[in-house]
Design an enzyme around this catalytic site. Structure first.
Site, PDB file in Angstrom:
ATOM      1  N   LYS A 173       0.820  -1.217   0.000  1.00  0.00           N
ATOM      2  CA  LYS A 173       0.000   0.000   0.000  1.00  0.00           C
ATOM      3  C   LYS A 173       0.850   1.261   0.000  1.00  0.00           C
ATOM      4  CE  LYS A 173      -4.470  -1.364   1.853  1.00  0.00           C
ATOM      5  NZ  LYS A 173      -5.486  -1.121   2.880  1.00  0.00           N
ATOM      6  N   LYS A 195      -7.298  -8.662  -7.728  1.00  0.00           N
ATOM      7  CA  LYS A 195      -8.456  -8.884  -6.872  1.00  0.00           C
ATOM      8  C   LYS A 195      -9.585  -7.896  -7.215  1.00  0.00           C
ATOM      9  CE  LYS A 195      -9.344  -8.900  -1.964  1.00  0.00           C
ATOM     10  NZ  LYS A 195      -8.874  -8.817  -0.589  1.00  0.00           N
ATOM     11  N   LYS A 228     -13.050  -2.689  -4.141  1.00  0.00           N
ATOM     12  CA  LYS A 228     -13.916  -1.513  -4.078  1.00  0.00           C
ATOM     13  C   LYS A 228     -13.136  -0.244  -4.350  1.00  0.00           C
ATOM     14  CE  LYS A 228     -13.872  -2.358   0.914  1.00  0.00           C
ATOM     15  NZ  LYS A 228     -14.702  -2.771   2.029  1.00  0.00           N
TER      16      LYS A 228
END
Ligand code: TRP
Length: 361
Positions: free
Chosen positions: A125, A212, A215
């Site tokens: 991240k 993946k 959202k």
């Protein structure tokens, strides 16, 4: 990070309890539903369950305040619409129970910099942006350990991507028990067991079968949101990326007929993804579905998949919409859940404070 103490690992002195959480950092996707929430619903039949909307985790990266409030209600609506029963289970949002933040601090002092620096999700991240991300993003796994251990939870359903964080939770519990409970005393915190969701429920992006379904992906066409209407779902499946071949037959599966092994996912990620979604939605083994659909063109298969998706998640989306128009009802569920959560977590936090040597108020 080896376990130095084993007396608590049998968990005999802790009643079975499930804890899990979902971040309110975007719309709920089909991936969240098949990979996590559907399992949360089933676990209610086996143990006491606590399901949290982890808003403290969400703000480790920027969240627009008005959006955050909406998304917290949306996850709650998804829990309820999917069949989590707020009477049997506890549903609440994290920031309403201060024990999470307080125990999180204590665990920041138990966890070692070396352990935290090895967390692969942080490295992914933060990327090259290490100097600019929040301190909270780095500390996040210690807060996750606090979420779980504030309830002395024995079981946590998690996806593949959270396995390392659960390992860290076990290491934090082990070190706390070792540091503050004495060698031959029973541990204060359980050594929590993961309930790992199978690879069959790994739902990938509709635009790229190697990523993946997320959202936070920039493209809305990459995911099916639980609140998408029938037209949107049909469109997204129709436009989903495929390859030029027909659907594979059983020979494409590895020995392990429960999943794809790695073969089909590696060679034909989009075909594997759509077949996997079909199998998960119909609760059938992948081999069954592959056998039935072998040799079909994608166009025909996509029609069947659309019908199935509408039947399985259409009603959930409709119920979510209804709940999101009834904010008072959703907020009442969260307030009641928070009160019951506090009643469990507060005494456990006090017990930890006591062992650390903090004076009582
Ligand atoms: N880290 C999890 C995720 O991003 C969310 C989470 C926070 C969680 N606290 C938890 C999951 C405790 C399980 C248990 O998906």
């Amino acid at each position: 990070m080896s376990q130095t103490k084993t007396t608590a690992s049998a968990n005999t002195e802790f009643p079975n309890r499930v804890f899990s959480g979902v971040q309110p950092s975007g719309a709920m996707t089909l991936g969240n539903y098949l990979g996590a929430i559907r399992n949360f619903v089933r676990l209610q039949d086996e143990m006491d369950c606590i399901y949290c909307v982890v808003d403290l985790h969400a703000v480790t990266v920027w969240q627009d305040p008005a959006e955050l409030a909406n998304q917290t209600r949306e996850i709650t609506a998804a829990y309820l619409a999917s069949g989590i029963d707020p009477k049997r289970s506890i549903i609440f949002n994290q920031s309403m129970v201060s024990a999470h933040a307080e125990l999180g601090w204590l665990f920041s002092c138990v966890a070692r910099m070396g352990w935290m620096s090895r967390m692969t999700q942080f490295k992914d991240k933060a990327g090259k942006n290490r100097e600019q991300v929040s301190l909270g993003l780095f500390a996040y796994p210690a807060l996750m350990a606090a979420d779980i251990l504030a309830y002395q939870a024995t079981h946590v359903p998690v996806g593949d991507d959270q396995k390392q964080h659960l390992e860290l939770t076990r290491d934090i519990a082990t070190k706390f028990n070792y540091d503050f409970c004495g060698e031959d005393q029973p541990g204060y915190f359980p050594i929590t067991e993961p309930i790992i969701q199978g690879a069959a429920t790994r739902v990938m992006s509709l635009r790229d079968g190697t990523k993946k379904m997320s959202k936070s992906d920039a493209s809305d066409m990459s995911r099916i949101n639980l609140t998408d209407d029938a037209d949107a779902i049909a469109l997204k499946i129709r436009k989903a990326k495929t390859d030029p071949l027909e659907l594979p037959g059983l020979e494409a599966l590895s020995e392990d007929q429960q999943g794809f092994g790695d073969a089909l996912r590696a060679e034909r990620p989009e075909a594997a993804n759509l077949l996997g979604i079909y199998a998960a939605l119909s609760s059938r083994p992948i081999a069954d579905v592959v056998g039935e659909k072998a040799g079909q063109p994608f166009a025909a298969f996509k029609k069947d998949l659309t019908e199935l998706a509408l039947a399985e998640i259409g009603p959930i989306g409709a119920e979510m919409q209804r709940l999101m128009n009834d904010k008072a009802a959703v907020d009442a569920v969260l307030a009641d859940g928070a009160e019951r959560a506090r009643a469990i977590a507060e005494p456990i936090l006090r017990g930890a404070y006591d062992r650390v040597g903090f004076l009582k108020p």
